[in-house]
Scaffold this active site. Sequence first.
Site, PDB file in Angstrom:
ATOM      1  N   ALA A  16       0.849  -1.197   0.000  1.00 15.42           N
ATOM      2  CA  ALA A  16       0.000   0.000   0.000  1.00 15.42           C
ATOM      3  C   ALA A  16       0.879   1.239   0.000  1.00 15.42           C
ATOM      4  O   ALA A  16       1.932   1.249   0.627  1.00 15.42           O
ATOM      5  CB  ALA A  16      -0.895   0.012   1.226  1.00 15.42           C
ATOM      6  N   ARG A  21       7.917   8.309  -7.686  1.00 11.95           N
ATOM      7  CA  ARG A  21       9.177   8.378  -8.433  1.00 11.95           C
ATOM      8  C   ARG A  21       9.259   7.440  -9.629  1.00 11.95           C
ATOM      9  O   ARG A  21      10.142   7.597 -10.469  1.00 11.95           O
ATOM     10  CB  ARG A  21      10.346   8.144  -7.478  1.00 11.95           C
ATOM     11  N   ASN A 233      12.351   2.072  -5.882  1.00 13.04           N
ATOM     12  CA  ASN A 233      11.474   3.248  -5.813  1.00 13.04           C
ATOM     13  C   ASN A 233      11.393   4.011  -7.117  1.00 13.04           C
ATOM     14  O   ASN A 233      10.499   4.818  -7.312  1.00 13.04           O
ATOM     15  CB  ASN A 233      11.954   4.201  -4.715  1.00 13.04           C
ATOM     16  N   ASN A 366      12.883 -31.543 -44.251  1.00 14.21           N
ATOM     17  CA  ASN A 366      13.805 -30.454 -44.577  1.00 14.21           C
ATOM     18  C   ASN A 366      13.000 -29.299 -45.145  1.00 14.21           C
ATOM     19  O   ASN A 366      12.263 -29.454 -46.103  1.00 14.21           O
ATOM     20  CB  ASN A 366      14.833 -30.942 -45.610  1.00 14.21           C
TER      21      ASN A 366
HETATM   22  C1  UD1 Z   1      11.124   1.110   6.130  1.00 19.06           C
HETATM   23  C2  UD1 Z   1      11.523   0.828   7.581  1.00 19.06           C
HETATM   24  C3  UD1 Z   1      12.998   1.132   7.737  1.00 19.06           C
HETATM   25  C4  UD1 Z   1      13.814   0.328   6.750  1.00 19.06           C
HETATM   26  C5  UD1 Z   1      13.318   0.576   5.328  1.00 19.06           C
HETATM   27  C6  UD1 Z   1      13.991  -0.403   4.386  1.00 19.06           C
HETATM   28  C7  UD1 Z   1       9.568   1.257   8.953  1.00 19.06           C
HETATM   29  C8  UD1 Z   1       8.935   2.213   9.902  1.00 19.06           C
HETATM   30  N1  UD1 Z   1      10.752   1.651   8.462  1.00 19.06           N
HETATM   31  O1  UD1 Z   1      11.292   2.511   5.929  1.00 19.06           O
HETATM   32  O2  UD1 Z   1      13.416   0.828   9.054  1.00 19.06           O
HETATM   33  O3  UD1 Z   1      15.181   0.646   6.860  1.00 19.06           O
HETATM   34  O4  UD1 Z   1      11.912   0.335   5.228  1.00 19.06           O
HETATM   35  O5  UD1 Z   1      13.683  -0.068   3.058  1.00 19.06           O
HETATM   36  O6  UD1 Z   1       9.043   0.200   8.745  1.00 19.06           O
HETATM   37  N2  UD1 Z   1       3.640   0.877   3.547  1.00 19.06           N
HETATM   38  C9  UD1 Z   1       2.279   0.678   3.584  1.00 19.06           C
HETATM   39  N3  UD1 Z   1       1.533   1.533   4.333  1.00 19.06           N
HETATM   40  C10 UD1 Z   1       2.055   2.540   5.045  1.00 19.06           C
HETATM   41  C11 UD1 Z   1       3.457   2.754   4.980  1.00 19.06           C
HETATM   42  C12 UD1 Z   1       4.222   1.885   4.226  1.00 19.06           C
HETATM   43  O7  UD1 Z   1       1.766  -0.246   2.973  1.00 19.06           O
HETATM   44  O8  UD1 Z   1       1.299   3.249   5.699  1.00 19.06           O
HETATM   45  C13 UD1 Z   1       4.454  -0.064   2.739  1.00 19.06           C
HETATM   46  C14 UD1 Z   1       5.101   0.609   1.536  1.00 19.06           C
HETATM   47  O9  UD1 Z   1       4.314   0.469   0.380  1.00 19.06           O
HETATM   48  C15 UD1 Z   1       6.391  -0.189   1.396  1.00 19.06           C
HETATM   49  C16 UD1 Z   1       6.727  -0.562   2.835  1.00 19.06           C
HETATM   50  O10 UD1 Z   1       5.512  -0.513   3.559  1.00 19.06           O
HETATM   51  O11 UD1 Z   1       6.182  -1.381   0.666  1.00 19.06           O
HETATM   52  C17 UD1 Z   1       7.786   0.318   3.468  1.00 19.06           C
HETATM   53  O12 UD1 Z   1       7.344   1.655   3.514  1.00 19.06           O
HETATM   54  P1  UD1 Z   1       8.323   2.879   3.251  1.00 19.06           P
HETATM   55  O13 UD1 Z   1       7.560   4.128   3.386  1.00 19.06           O
HETATM   56  O14 UD1 Z   1       9.102   2.646   2.019  1.00 19.06           O
HETATM   57  O15 UD1 Z   1       9.276   2.748   4.520  1.00 19.06           O
HETATM   58  P2  UD1 Z   1      10.722   3.325   4.654  1.00 19.06           P
HETATM   59  O16 UD1 Z   1      10.654   4.725   5.095  1.00 19.06           O
HETATM   60  O17 UD1 Z   1      11.516   3.004   3.453  1.00 19.06           O
HETATM   61 MG    MG Z   2      11.089   2.396   1.441  1.00 21.03          MG
END
Ligand code: UD1
Ligand code: MG
Length: 454
Positions: A16, A21, A233, A366
Amino acid sequence: MPTSASRTCLAIVLAAGEGTRMKSALPKVLHQIAGRSMLGHVLAGVAAAGAHRIAIVVGPGREDVAAEARRMAPGAEVYVQTERLGTAHAVLAARAALQAPCDDLLVVFADTPLVEPATFAALRAQVAGGASVAVLGFEAKDPAGYGRLLMDGATLAAIREHKDASEAERQTTLCNAGLMALDGKQALQILDAIDNSNVQKEFYLTDAVAVARGQGARTAVVTAPETQVMGVNDRLQLAQAEAQLQKRLRENAMREGVTMIAPETVWLSHDTQIARDVVIEPNVFFGPGVKVAEGAAIHANSHLTGCEVGPGASIGPFARLRPGAQIGVKAKIGNFVEIKASQIGAGVAISHLTYIGDTTIGANANIGAGTITCNYDGFDKARCEIGEGAFIGSNSALVAPVKIGAGAYVGSGSVITRDVTADALAVARGRQFEKPGWAAEFRRAREGKPKQRP
Ligand code: UD1
Ligand code: MG
């Protein structure tokens, strides 16, 4: 290491909320690497690691992502996270899935497609061994942006998100890949205890570690190389993930006995099956669904998708095998030959400049240069059958539906519209005739007249 084989496992795949990007009409997790969506890779990975149930959390209105999940993992439960309030909040969108008992809970990200099943399994094994939370860590070349794993001696004390970390904590290069396994019996209670008192006002899944520790439970870290945990991303990272997976697929193939003269120029699909002693020359592309049997040779610049190549067959250079092409034992498919939805018998030679579609060819036939099967009339497809040992003269058109009997000959340049009897010769072209002296007479009549420039 305790075994997880007899334990039940629920995998929750977070898909979600995505950034902007990718600049794409397609949701990020449906972009492909090695011929399969990133989501498909993750679903296959958790299934291979023994997940009995899979739940996927998608953003509102993401029916396309849900459909891909159901296609790749029939039976997957789909949940919608209506507001993007953090990774722990996303997991809890699948609360109904969590309420049914399971031994292990695996939480994975759909945009992190390169994690190997053995790594998922290692996280599960930590939980089987008594950890309440097991986190996947890696040594980051550039840790900026990642959550940091804060160790208390040998045990994991907490994960600090980059934005919440102090300068000292930011020196840590051991980072959180994002994936974790939790004890199934404690997961819901741990997740419910996570709050959003942090810089981003989000419910962080990473806080599961501090919550579990606060309850006196054990935490564990499993590490993997950074190349396995990379997230995607944007299109640059998509290409980097592709390159990484291609490297892994090529190396696996070579370890299993495949020769690649210039491996970095060979492009494989996630499911390409290549047997021992196959030689692959430079610049060969394998789309999904290709199987190549022992001892075959795939010569340079060939493109294969959805086809089977039999033992000892020779393909290309510059051949194109399209879906449904089945090439028999020691058959030869030469340059500028295209084959689609056709069964090519053992020992058949189709050496040059030919299109064969919707056709069955018996052993040792062939097919001369420039043969075309005319299998489409603008509305329907029809089939050709070419019997064993038949010989099709060069530059012939076989207008389907038509059968060439076993051992028959077709004269060069024929347009065959009716069946040919076994062992017969069919010639279907204008008969050659000759006018003796005609050319000399023609020139004489024009002698002395001005010539137009050609
Ligand atoms: C997350 C981790 C971080 C880690 C990094 C690795 C958390 C709080 N942080 O950070 O420690 O180093 O991944 O890449 O977990 N997502 C949802 N709903 C939400 C928020 C996120 O479905 O409300 C999903 C996103 O689509 C994605 C994943 O969870 O697949 C990670 O979310 P993202 O916002 O990328 O977390 P990071 O800040 O990268
Ligand atoms: Mg991430």
